[in-house]
Design a protein around this motif. Structure first.
Motif: not given
Length: 197
Positions: A68-89
């Motif tokens: 499970l691999y991802g990237e977190l990018v904060p912004f005003e009021g929250g965080v933008r997440c991009t995730l990808a799951s390769a055979g992972h729950p």
């Protein structure tokens, strides 16, 4: 062994600024290339030693990995997440009202299929949202013929954690998984809980 092999590749790709899906595509190809090189080296060693050709299944095995691999990018009021799951729950997102949804799509293990074409899912987390990521030791915890995640068991357990802090959520899910069966877990379990502030 496979994690030890992949970790430096993962760090390098992340540092180079590749998108989440591209990181998985490249890791997949690196694992496949490594398996091909290992098979070629084994075949050359057999020929040099004058040994009989290996029967199918006798040679080096493909190295594969769930990730499970991802990237977190904060912004005003929250965080933008991009995730990808390769055979992972799949990771789960909990909103403050107790709604739970998966925030990635199931995809093939790394190192198994050439040109798998991985994709990332992007979503936003706001104050009060919680993200739960677990290993299959959690979802596949057995009690007789049942698994903890049968009938969306993990999502139901997570929904009951609305309003709790990250540490308390991790403790609660761990407790429920352990209580699912009287015997100790047979597989390792890891969980990660992230909350937006």
């Amino acid at each position: 062994v496979v994690i030890g092999l992949v970790r430096p590749w993962l760090r390098l790709l992340a540092r180079e600024g590749y998108r989440v899906a591209d990181v998985l595509d490249r890791l997949n190809q690196l694992l496949l290339d490594d398996a091909t090189e290992a098979a070629d080296a084994a075949a050359r060693a057999l020929v040099a030693a004058g040994a009989r050709p290996a029967a199918p299944g006798d040679g080096p095995q493909t190295r594969f990995l769930s990730l499970l691999y991802g990237e977190l990018v904060p912004f005003e009021g929250g965080v933008r997440c991009t995730l990808a799951s390769a055979g992972h729950p799949l990771p789960l997102l909990l909103d403050p009202e107790g709604g739970v949804r998966a925030v990635a799509q199931p995809q093939t293990l790394l190192g198994v299929v050439e040109d798998a074409g991985y994709t990332g899912e992007t979503f936003e987390m706001y104050s009060g949202d919680s993200l739960l990521c677990v290993t299959d030791g959690v979802t596949e915890r057995r009690s007789g013929s049942r698994q903890f995640d049968d009938g969306d068991g993990l999502a139901r357990a997570f929904a009951g954690c609305a309003g709790m802090e990250a540490g308390a959520i991790a403790d609660r899910i761990t407790q429920l998984v352990h209580e699912f069966d009287a015997r100790p877990p047979a597989d390792d379990m890891a969980l990660l809980v992230l909350q937006a502030e």
